[in-house]
Scaffold this active site. Structure first.
Site, short mmCIF file in Angstrom:
data_model
loop_
_atom_site.label_atom_id
_atom_site.label_comp_id
_atom_site.label_asym_id
_atom_site.label_seq_id
_atom_site.Cartn_x
_atom_site.Cartn_y
_atom_site.Cartn_z
N LYS A 1 0.82 -1.22 0.00
CA LYS A 1 0.00 0.00 0.00
C LYS A 1 0.85 1.27 0.00
CE LYS A 1 -4.09 -2.05 2.12
NZ LYS A 1 -5.05 -2.00 3.26
N LYS B 1 -6.32 -10.79 -5.38
CA LYS B 1 -7.55 -11.13 -4.69
C LYS B 1 -8.67 -10.16 -5.08
CE LYS B 1 -7.42 -8.58 -0.34
NZ LYS B 1 -7.65 -8.67 1.12
N LYS C 1 -12.12 -5.00 -2.10
CA LYS C 1 -13.21 -4.01 -2.06
C LYS C 1 -12.84 -2.70 -2.73
CE LYS C 1 -13.55 -3.90 2.41
NZ LYS C 1 -12.55 -4.89 2.80
#
Length: 352
Positions: A112, A197, A200
């Protein structure tokens, strides 16, 4: 009875990956076999650039979807993380026990922080330290088990290390937890990028099935899923991640075995159609129930209020013990005679 804790971040709309990888396990197994706490961990959503109003909306939506999926507030404790002050209180103590090296080794921080820099954004300190908050989330409740996806196991291992270190360095306060992973569909992958993956907050939603997508959108995304160049339908994560992902989703939706299911198909089209049908039927009752609950916001408010009260009652004694153990001076209680005097005055002349 063992105690479990798990949480979900309101950083985006909940996905099929969230449901198959975590939420369904919470609903069908965990809330029935344990003293279970489930939290919308909104403080974790603040570690990156965010819109405050959107975080609030997504927090409520996540809580509503968890109820729609089948979490029963009479069986488990559902609450919002920021409604229980003990999470933040204990987080600082965990930062005082953890090391800089441990924080910087976290895989999610590495990933991130790179994305933030590439986007021209600053890297917030909380992105580095949030594993300490996650450890606090877990340890505040004497948690025995933490059901998580494979990508979060590293954070639970850190919580274990910090619990052991604190207990040895100061005094035994914390239960040492362990991570548990669902056996099937523990990590559902993006339909357009099956090496990543189904997250969201991914910018491109074409490979993500959101729980609140309508049926037509769900079918379209699955029918457009990336497959592989191999002529046969084979379950092989390394050689054919796209097909393997579809087989995992189909297996998780129907209760089958992905390797066995692979033998029933001679074309990718048939596999996609059956997977789309299975997912639509799986999510239909959840979407219908969500519409009912969302129309009654007072019910959701009541569930979250009572959940926070129960969670606070569990966490406060643990965190208070940790504060004493690490060397912090307990608050000085007001003398009983002073309290009695104030009560007597208020009975005659209300104060404030």
């Amino acid at each position: 009875m063992k105690r479990i804790f798990s949480g979900i971040k309101p950083t985006g709309h909940l996905t099929l990956g969230n449901y198959l990888g975590a939420v369904r396990q919470w609903v069908e197994v965990d809330q029935h076999q344990a003293d279970a706490l489930f939290s919308v961990v909104d403080l974790h959503a603040l570690t990156v650039e965010h819109d405050p109003g959107r975080v609030r909306r997504l927090s409520r939506q996540a809580a509503t979807l968890l109820l729609a999926a089948g979490l029963d507030p009479e069986r488990c404790t559902l609450f919002v993380q920021s409604h229980v002050d003990e999470h933040a209180r204990l987080s600082y103590l965990m930062e005082c026990v953890a090391t800089d090296g441990e924080m910087r080794r976290m895989i999610q921080y590495k990933e991130k922080s790179v994305r933030a820099r590439d986007a021209g954004e600053g890297v917030r300190l909380s992105l580095l330290t949030y594993p300490a908050l996650m450890a606090a989330d877990i340890l505040a409740y004497d948690t025995d088990e933490v059901p998580v996806g494979e990508d979060q196991t590293q954070h639970v291992e850190l919580a274990r290390d910090l619990a052991v270190r604190f207990n040895q360095r100061y005094e035994p306060v914390f239960t040492v937890p362990k991570a548990t992973n669902p056996k099937v569909a523990a990590r559902v992958m993006d339909l357009q990028d099956p090496t990543s993956k189904m997250g969201k907050s991914h910018e491109n939603g074409s490979g993500i099935v959101y729980l609140l997508d309508d049926e037509a959108t769900t079918r379209r995304k699955i029918m457009r899923a990336v497959t592989d160049s191999a002529p046969e339908v084979v379950y092989d994560r390394a050689a054919g991640p796209g097909v393997a992902n579809l087989l995992d989703v189909l297996a998780a939706s129907t209760g089958g075995d992905p390797e066995v299911l692979a033998g029933a198909y001679t074309s990718y089209g048939a596999l996609k159609k059956d997977t789309a049908d299975a997912v639509v039927e799986l999510l239909r009752p959840l979407r219908e129930r969500h519409a009912e609950i969302a129309a009654d916001p007072a019910y959701v408010d009541g569930v979250l209020r009572r959940g926070a009260e129960r969670a606070r009652g569990m966490a406060r004694p643990v965190v208070d013990r940790a504060y004493r153990a690490i060397g912090l001076l307990p608050p000085v209680a007001e003398p009983a005679e002073a309290v009695d005097a104030v009560d007597a005055v208020e009975a005659v002349v209300p104060l404030g």
